[in-house]
Design a protein around this motif. Structure first.
Motif, PDB file in Angstrom:
ATOM      1  N   GLU A  31       1.034  -1.439  -0.362  1.00  0.00           N
ATOM      2  CA  GLU A  31      -0.073  -0.238   0.200  1.00  0.00           C
ATOM      3  C   GLU A  31       0.721   1.341   0.010  1.00  0.00           C
ATOM      4  N   MET A  32       1.973   1.145   0.204  1.00  0.00           N
ATOM      5  CA  MET A  32       2.873   2.479   0.439  1.00  0.00           C
ATOM      6  C   MET A  32       3.494   2.908  -0.663  1.00  0.00           C
ATOM      7  N   SER A  33       3.112   3.441  -1.111  1.00  0.00           N
ATOM      8  CA  SER A  33       3.852   5.191  -2.852  1.00  0.00           C
ATOM      9  C   SER A  33       4.138   6.100  -2.178  1.00  0.00           C
ATOM     10  N   VAL A  34       4.913   5.934  -2.809  1.00  0.00           N
ATOM     11  CA  VAL A  34       5.393   8.637  -3.206  1.00  0.00           C
ATOM     12  C   VAL A  34       4.440   8.965  -3.198  1.00  0.00           C
ATOM     13  N   GLU A  35       2.996   8.242  -3.968  1.00  0.00           N
ATOM     14  CA  GLU A  35       1.837   8.953  -4.604  1.00  0.00           C
ATOM     15  C   GLU A  35       0.811   9.287  -3.171  1.00  0.00           C
ATOM     16  N   ARG A  36       0.913   7.891  -2.538  1.00  0.00           N
ATOM     17  CA  ARG A  36       0.510   8.026  -0.913  1.00  0.00           C
ATOM     18  C   ARG A  36       0.573   9.205   0.020  1.00  0.00           C
ATOM     19  N   VAL A  49       2.962  11.619  -0.368  1.00  0.00           N
ATOM     20  CA  VAL A  49       2.490  12.897  -0.944  1.00  0.00           C
ATOM     21  C   VAL A  49       0.880  13.450  -0.389  1.00  0.00           C
ATOM     22  N   GLU A  50       0.427  12.898  -1.179  1.00  0.00           N
ATOM     23  CA  GLU A  50      -1.207  12.735  -0.938  1.00  0.00           C
ATOM     24  C   GLU A  50      -1.621  12.845   1.117  1.00  0.00           C
ATOM     25  N   ALA A  51      -0.563  12.520   1.799  1.00  0.00           N
ATOM     26  CA  ALA A  51      -0.919  12.163   3.467  1.00  0.00           C
ATOM     27  C   ALA A  51      -0.830  13.438   3.342  1.00  0.00           C
ATOM     28  N   ALA A  52       0.746  14.040   3.006  1.00  0.00           N
ATOM     29  CA  ALA A  52       1.710  15.344   3.797  1.00  0.00           C
ATOM     30  C   ALA A  52       0.482  15.722   3.346  1.00  0.00           C
ATOM     31  N   ASP A  73      -2.972  20.752   5.108  1.00  0.00           N
ATOM     32  CA  ASP A  73      -4.136  21.333   4.263  1.00  0.00           C
ATOM     33  C   ASP A  73      -4.854  22.129   5.706  1.00  0.00           C
ATOM     34  N   ALA A  74      -5.099  20.394   6.708  1.00  0.00           N
ATOM     35  CA  ALA A  74      -5.807  20.345   8.097  1.00  0.00           C
ATOM     36  C   ALA A  74      -4.789  21.557   8.427  1.00  0.00           C
ATOM     37  N   GLU A  75      -3.489  21.320   9.258  1.00  0.00           N
ATOM     38  CA  GLU A  75      -2.828  22.284  10.411  1.00  0.00           C
ATOM     39  C   GLU A  75      -1.790  23.243   9.860  1.00  0.00           C
ATOM     40  N   GLY A  76      -1.561  22.999   8.680  1.00  0.00           N
ATOM     41  CA  GLY A  76      -0.331  23.488   8.539  1.00  0.00           C
ATOM     42  C   GLY A  76       0.883  23.521   7.583  1.00  0.00           C
ATOM     43  N   LEU A  77       1.377  24.248   7.133  1.00  0.00           N
ATOM     44  CA  LEU A  77       3.225  23.253   6.467  1.00  0.00           C
ATOM     45  C   LEU A  77       3.517  22.710   8.172  1.00  0.00           C
ATOM     46  N   GLY A  78       3.822  23.552   8.895  1.00  0.00           N
ATOM     47  CA  GLY A  78       4.668  23.002  10.406  1.00  0.00           C
ATOM     48  C   GLY A  78       4.285  22.165  10.618  1.00  0.00           C
ATOM     49  N   ALA A  79       3.131  21.266  10.298  1.00  0.00           N
ATOM     50  CA  ALA A  79       3.005  20.104  11.451  1.00  0.00           C
ATOM     51  C   ALA A  79       3.722  18.890  10.263  1.00  0.00           C
ATOM     52  N   VAL A  80       4.296  18.918   9.079  1.00  0.00           N
ATOM     53  CA  VAL A  80       4.365  18.478   7.630  1.00  0.00           C
ATOM     54  C   VAL A  80       5.799  17.641   8.442  1.00  0.00           C
ATOM     55  N   SER A  81       5.592  16.653   9.429  1.00  0.00           N
ATOM     56  CA  SER A  81       7.298  15.659   9.294  1.00  0.00           C
ATOM     57  C   SER A  81       7.323  14.150   8.891  1.00  0.00           C
ATOM     58  N   MET A  82       8.166  13.533   8.871  1.00  0.00           N
ATOM     59  CA  MET A  82       8.027  12.565   8.150  1.00  0.00           C
ATOM     60  C   MET A  82       7.539  11.698   9.219  1.00  0.00           C
ATOM     61  N   LEU A 142      10.018  15.779  -0.086  1.00  0.00           N
ATOM     62  CA  LEU A 142       8.714  15.806   0.358  1.00  0.00           C
ATOM     63  C   LEU A 142       7.588  17.028  -0.139  1.00  0.00           C
ATOM     64  N   ILE A 143       8.382  18.327   0.345  1.00  0.00           N
ATOM     65  CA  ILE A 143       7.950  19.882   0.034  1.00  0.00           C
ATOM     66  C   ILE A 143       7.796  20.285  -1.548  1.00  0.00           C
ATOM     67  N   LEU A 144       8.692  19.505  -1.760  1.00  0.00           N
ATOM     68  CA  LEU A 144       9.057  19.800  -3.435  1.00  0.00           C
ATOM     69  C   LEU A 144       7.879  19.243  -4.016  1.00  0.00           C
ATOM     70  N   LEU A 145       7.212  17.875  -4.042  1.00  0.00           N
ATOM     71  CA  LEU A 145       6.484  16.987  -4.268  1.00  0.00           C
ATOM     72  C   LEU A 145       5.436  17.452  -3.710  1.00  0.00           C
ATOM     73  N   MET A 146       5.114  17.757  -2.412  1.00  0.00           N
ATOM     74  CA  MET A 146       3.817  18.394  -2.205  1.00  0.00           C
ATOM     75  C   MET A 146       2.748  19.736  -2.852  1.00  0.00           C
ATOM     76  N   GLN A 147       3.919  20.667  -2.860  1.00  0.00           N
ATOM     77  CA  GLN A 147       4.215  21.757  -4.570  1.00  0.00           C
ATOM     78  C   GLN A 147       3.352  21.831  -5.625  1.00  0.00           C
ATOM     79  N   GLU A 148       4.406  20.830  -6.195  1.00  0.00           N
ATOM     80  CA  GLU A 148       3.381  20.317  -6.889  1.00  0.00           C
ATOM     81  C   GLU A 148       2.896  19.295  -6.751  1.00  0.00           C
ATOM     82  N   GLU A 149       2.084  18.958  -5.952  1.00  0.00           N
ATOM     83  CA  GLU A 149       0.429  18.285  -6.078  1.00  0.00           C
ATOM     84  C   GLU A 149      -0.285  19.538  -6.221  1.00  0.00           C
ATOM     85  N   ALA A 150      -0.308  20.418  -5.098  1.00  0.00           N
ATOM     86  CA  ALA A 150      -1.212  21.657  -4.669  1.00  0.00           C
ATOM     87  C   ALA A 150      -1.472  22.299  -5.667  1.00  0.00           C
TER      88      ALA A 150
END
Length: 309
Positions: A30-35, A37-40, A45-54, A78-86
């Protein structure tokens, strides 16, 4: 001038383009880069960028932090991929048509809307243009809007930066109000009335005569969009510049601070020199291509002639 070698892609950019090597094995299917990034993105979205950690992302997915590093080896990636997704892709409606100005305004409004959905993107430091597929698609869409104008490629890029800069600044301000609404449990209209009241209380005509005059005129209660107004007036200037270029009243920009006949002569010489440099660079590239081809053919001949052991 030496021929530029093909750079090695950073891991995050390679992941964004889908050309990075996949891990040999993972903790679960079930693990993938897409999963990841989606979770991050959901956390941000819910708590802000500062809440994102591995660790936070791993906990959301039900894995250990170390398992994530098999797929995304650094938080910056991860931040780069999140930015790309958003960032996503421009909508079909934006790409559908209209003149250059209508298309740029549509791109501006859609970029602002993306910032409103994912305001944490505005917290990511700008360290250069993200060389990722979705970011490239937005740039291409803006340049496509200007493709039928007589602007040079450099001028088109400058207009692109004007529009994206306006969208980012608008996003920063509106995201701030959005946060104030959420945290203060006030509507946008209530915040506007409160600000107007504060200005009227604190700003006096003796100390700030022009600002007070604007307050009395109701500028802080005006429902017009000042951000779109600013961009529209900037595009008025671009339209005038396009007309000047089309009529031949603007010569190609050069680094020489001269005007009149001397300026025209300097620009002409500069353009001729640029053309000569481009031709020389092309000839050099062609020669090196032939050199590499000859070297490969020579190696192939030697390999065929070498006796087998």
């Amino acid at each position: 001038m030496t021929e530029a070698s093909e750079p090695e892609l950073p891991r995050g950019i390679a992941l964004a383009w889908g050309v990075a090597a996949n891990p040999q094995r993972g903790p679960k299917r079930e693990m993938s880069v897409e999963r990841i990034v989606e979770a991050a993105v959901e956390i941000a979205d819910a708590e802000g960028l500062g809440a994102v950690s591995m660790a936070a992302v791993a906990a959301k997915l039900g894995f250990t932090p170390m398992s994530l590093y098999r797929y995304v080896t650094a938080k910056d990636d991860l931040i780069l991929l999140m930015q790309e997704e958003a960032t996503g892709l421009p909508s079909d409606e934006v790409l559908a048509g209209g003149d250059w100005r209508e298309r740029l305004m549509a791109l501006y409004r859609e970029q602002v809307a993306r910032y409103m959905r994912h305001p944490w993107v505005l917290e990511i430091a700008i360290t250069g243009s993200p060389v990722t597929p979705n970011s490239a698609a937005w740039m291409d869409a803006s340049l496509a809007a200007l493709a039928d104008t007589p602007l040079s490629h450099a001028d088109r890029l400058a207009v692109l930066l004007l529009v994206t800069g306006a969208a980012r600044w608008t996003g920063i301000v509106l995201a701030g109000y959005q946060r104030a609404e959420r945290e203060g449990a006030m509507s946008g209209d209530e915040i506007t009335v409160l600000e107007d009241g504060l200005f009227r209380t604190l700003i006096t005509g003796d100390a700030y005569p022009h600002l007070r005059e604007a307050i009395d005129a109701g500028v802080f209660l005006d429902e017009a969009d000042p951000f779109a107004f600013g961009l529209e007036r900037s595009l008025d200037g671009v339209a005038a510049y396009i007309q000047s270029v089309a009529e031949g009243r603007v010569v190609e920009r050069s680094p020489f601070p001269v005007s009149g006949d001397a300026g025209i002569a300097a620009d002409k010489k500069y353009r001729e020199a640029q053309k000569a440099v481009r031709n020389a660079e092309k000839a050099l590239r062609d020669a090196r291509k032939l050199e590499r081809q000859a070297a490969r053919e020579a190696r192939d001949r030697l390999a065929r002639q070498r006796p087998e052991a």
